[in-house]
Write a protein that holds these residues in place. Structure first.
Motif, mmCIF file in Angstrom:
data_model
loop_
_atom_site.group_PDB
_atom_site.id
_atom_site.type_symbol
_atom_site.label_atom_id
_atom_site.label_comp_id
_atom_site.label_asym_id
_atom_site.label_seq_id
_atom_site.Cartn_x
_atom_site.Cartn_y
_atom_site.Cartn_z
ATOM 1 N N PRO A 1 0.817 -1.210 0.000
ATOM 2 C CA PRO A 1 0.000 0.000 0.000
ATOM 3 C C PRO A 1 0.850 1.258 0.000
ATOM 4 C CG PRO A 1 -0.517 -1.422 1.881
ATOM 5 C CD PRO A 1 0.620 -2.056 1.168
ATOM 6 N N ALA A 2 0.304 2.315 -0.603
ATOM 7 C CA ALA A 2 1.009 3.604 -0.618
ATOM 8 C C ALA A 2 1.344 3.996 0.817
ATOM 9 C CB ALA A 2 0.126 4.650 -1.260
ATOM 10 N N GLY A 3 2.501 4.543 0.999
ATOM 11 C CA GLY A 3 2.918 4.962 2.330
ATOM 12 C C GLY A 3 3.780 3.939 3.028
ATOM 13 N N THR A 4 3.755 2.673 2.578
ATOM 14 C CA THR A 4 4.617 1.657 3.185
ATOM 15 C C THR A 4 6.047 1.907 2.715
ATOM 16 O OG1 THR A 4 2.831 0.099 2.779
ATOM 17 C CG2 THR A 4 4.947 -0.815 3.505
ATOM 18 N N PRO A 5 6.981 2.082 3.639
ATOM 19 C CA PRO A 5 8.355 2.291 3.180
ATOM 20 C C PRO A 5 8.905 1.044 2.496
ATOM 21 C CG PRO A 5 8.102 2.899 5.496
ATOM 22 C CD PRO A 5 6.856 2.166 5.090
ATOM 23 N N LEU A 6 9.570 1.231 1.386
ATOM 24 C CA LEU A 6 10.250 0.143 0.690
ATOM 25 C C LEU A 6 11.749 0.377 0.803
ATOM 26 C CD1 LEU A 6 8.209 -0.097 -2.636
ATOM 27 C CD2 LEU A 6 8.031 -1.517 -0.618
ATOM 28 N N LYS A 7 12.481 -0.705 1.007
ATOM 29 C CA LYS A 7 13.943 -0.548 1.066
ATOM 30 C C LYS A 7 14.470 -0.438 -0.368
ATOM 31 C CE LYS A 7 14.324 -3.968 4.126
ATOM 32 N NZ LYS A 7 15.055 -5.048 4.772
ATOM 33 N N PRO B 1 13.751 4.001 3.218
ATOM 34 C CA PRO B 1 15.151 3.744 3.548
ATOM 35 C C PRO B 1 15.930 3.506 2.246
ATOM 36 C CG PRO B 1 13.670 2.223 4.708
ATOM 37 C CD PRO B 1 12.858 2.923 3.667
ATOM 38 N N VAL B 2 16.989 4.266 2.041
ATOM 39 C CA VAL B 2 17.750 4.190 0.784
ATOM 40 C C VAL B 2 19.204 3.863 1.090
ATOM 41 C CG1 VAL B 2 18.663 5.563 -1.151
ATOM 42 C CG2 VAL B 2 16.266 5.789 -0.484
ATOM 43 N N MET B 3 19.741 2.867 0.377
ATOM 44 C CA MET B 3 21.181 2.618 0.439
ATOM 45 C C MET B 3 21.784 2.949 -0.921
ATOM 46 S SD MET B 3 23.548 -0.703 1.361
ATOM 47 C CE MET B 3 23.028 -0.864 3.055
ATOM 48 N N PHE B 4 22.619 3.988 -0.939
ATOM 49 C CA PHE B 4 23.362 4.314 -2.153
ATOM 50 C C PHE B 4 24.542 3.356 -2.242
ATOM 51 C CE2 PHE B 4 21.617 8.523 -0.919
ATOM 52 C CZ PHE B 4 20.979 8.874 -2.096
ATOM 53 N N ALA C 1 25.085 4.458 2.906
ATOM 54 C CA ALA C 1 25.846 4.000 1.739
ATOM 55 C C ALA C 1 26.421 2.626 2.024
ATOM 56 C CB ALA C 1 26.966 4.992 1.426
ATOM 57 N N GLY C 2 26.645 1.865 0.965
ATOM 58 C CA GLY C 2 27.246 0.546 1.139
ATOM 59 C C GLY C 2 27.856 0.073 -0.164
ATOM 60 N N SER C 3 28.447 -1.096 -0.100
ATOM 61 C CA SER C 3 28.980 -1.715 -1.314
ATOM 62 C C SER C 3 27.793 -2.198 -2.161
ATOM 63 C CB SER C 3 29.864 -2.907 -0.942
ATOM 64 O OG SER C 3 29.051 -3.905 -0.343
ATOM 65 N N VAL C 4 28.072 -2.555 -3.390
ATOM 66 C CA VAL C 4 26.996 -3.061 -4.243
ATOM 67 C C VAL C 4 26.412 -4.342 -3.636
ATOM 68 C CG1 VAL C 4 26.432 -3.930 -6.548
ATOM 69 C CG2 VAL C 4 27.987 -1.972 -6.297
ATOM 70 N N PHE D 1 20.313 -5.596 0.894
ATOM 71 C CA PHE D 1 19.438 -4.720 1.678
ATOM 72 C C PHE D 1 18.061 -4.508 1.034
ATOM 73 C CE2 PHE D 1 18.111 -0.195 1.643
ATOM 74 C CZ PHE D 1 17.851 0.034 2.989
ATOM 75 N N ALA D 2 18.034 -4.476 -0.304
ATOM 76 C CA ALA D 2 16.910 -3.833 -0.991
ATOM 77 C C ALA D 2 15.736 -4.749 -1.302
ATOM 78 C CB ALA D 2 17.403 -3.218 -2.294
ATOM 79 N N ASP D 3 14.536 -4.142 -1.294
ATOM 80 C CA ASP D 3 13.366 -4.728 -1.953
ATOM 81 C C ASP D 3 13.351 -4.306 -3.415
ATOM 82 O OD1 ASP D 3 12.321 -5.686 0.533
ATOM 83 O OD2 ASP D 3 11.558 -3.670 0.940
ATOM 84 N N VAL D 4 13.780 -3.085 -3.632
ATOM 85 C CA VAL D 4 13.748 -2.470 -4.964
ATOM 86 C C VAL D 4 15.142 -1.934 -5.273
ATOM 87 C CG1 VAL D 4 12.889 -0.433 -6.201
ATOM 88 C CG2 VAL D 4 11.311 -1.824 -4.848
#
Ligand SMILES: NC(=O)c1ccc[n+]([C@@H]2O[C@H](COP(=O)([O-])OP(=O)(O)OC[C@H]3O[C@@H](n4cnc5c(N)ncnc54)[C@H](OP(=O)(O)O)[C@@H]3O)[C@@H](O)[C@H]2O)c1
Length: 254
Positions: free
Chosen positions: A40-46, A69-72, A93-96, A102-105
């Motif tokens: 749903p809109a508003g749910t944070p995605l990693k 939450p964003v990891m560059f 920030a992190g390594s690739v 970490f990510a969902d997206v």
């Protein structure tokens, strides 16, 4: 039933927002029900960016400021401290490798030629993500005439990204809106700026649409990954257009 992180927090959020008993039963019965597809809109995605230069930095910052939450990531994450500081408390920030875990997206925002190697190193993990947003473009000055010719001969940027990342749920987006314009165009007064998107996976498209709206643009689906070849700079869809203009231009493309 899917056990992806998105599926897991989706159910939790459905409970939190208090859907009716019937809707909950439908959700439990259907692994592919509406909420089982798109959080749903508003749910944070990693969200992870692979590539955190001009475009990756600008887009990742918009998502971090929208509450995700964003990891560059890049090959040199130690150089991303200023970007992380500017993007605010949701950013790191992190390594690739770390970013992929970490990510969902995942937002893929690297020189186009780098994608093949990224696919070799991280392809299986990327294939498990709900969405890989491909913002990268084959550009002769950067990637070389040979590579660009080869990409075009194989059907263009969407098809080739899919070939290099087998099984990944790819949606091309933001390919031809300049990094320096993104923050100013987001949430613009009046009609929003349209973002043409191209992808084959319905769930990935729905997630991309939701994310694009959250940072103040209007997604316009123009077709499958094969249409990704038109989502590059210096094509009729390149640059800044309203959603209606994008629909009209896309209707003329084959
Ligand atoms: N700039 C724009 O306005 C714009 C707009 C739309 C789309 N794009 C597209 O976005 C992509 C990036 O453009 P940009 O202008 O942001 O480039 P950029 O400023 O040069 O940034 C490129 C980023 O990719 C990282 N990178 C390069 N090779 C990598 C690899 N093998 N693995 C992981 N990270 C890698 C770089 O960091 P390290 O070298 O430290 O790894 C850097 O963070 C291009 O394909 C471009 O066509 C750009």
């Amino acid at each position: 039933m899917s056990t992806s992180p998105i599926a897991v927090f989706r159910r939790r959020d459905v409970l939190r927002i208090g859907l009716s008993g019937a809707a909950l039963l439908a959700l439990a019965a259907s692994p592919l029900g509406a909420f089982a597809q798109t959080p749903p809109a508003g749910t944070p995605l990693k969200i992870a960016t692979i590539g955190a230069g001009r475009e990756g930095g600008a887009l990742g910052t918009l998502f971090a400021k929208a509450g995700h939450p964003v990891m560059f990531s890049s090959r040199h994450p130690e150089q991303l401290k200023d970007l992380v500081d500017a993007a605010g408390p949701n950013a790191k920030a992190g390594s690739v490798d770390e970013a992929v875990q970490f990510a969902d997206v995942v937002l893929l925002i690297v020189p186009y030629g780098a994608i093949e190697q990224i696919g070799k190193e991280h392809g299986p993990a990327l294939a498990k993500k709900a969405l890989v947003m491909d913002v990268s473009n084959p550009i002769p000055q950067r990637d070389g005439e040979e590579l660009v010719k080869s990409v075009n001969e194989q059907g263009g940027a969407g098809i080739v990204t899919q070939k290099w990342l087998p099984g990944a749920k790819i949606v091309r987006a933001f390919n031809a809106i300049g990094s320096g314009q993104l923050a100013g165009l987001a949430h613009r007064q009046g009609e929003p700026v349209g973002v043409p998107i191209a992808g084959d996976d319905k769930n990935a498209l729905a997630i991309a649409e939701r994310l694009i709206k959250e940072i103040g643009f209007e997604p316009v689906a123009v077709g499958g990954v094969a249409m990704g070849k038109f989502l590059v700079p210096r094509t009729p869809l390149g640059g800044v257009h309203t959603p209606d203009e994008i629909k009209q231009i896309a209707a003329t493309l084959k």
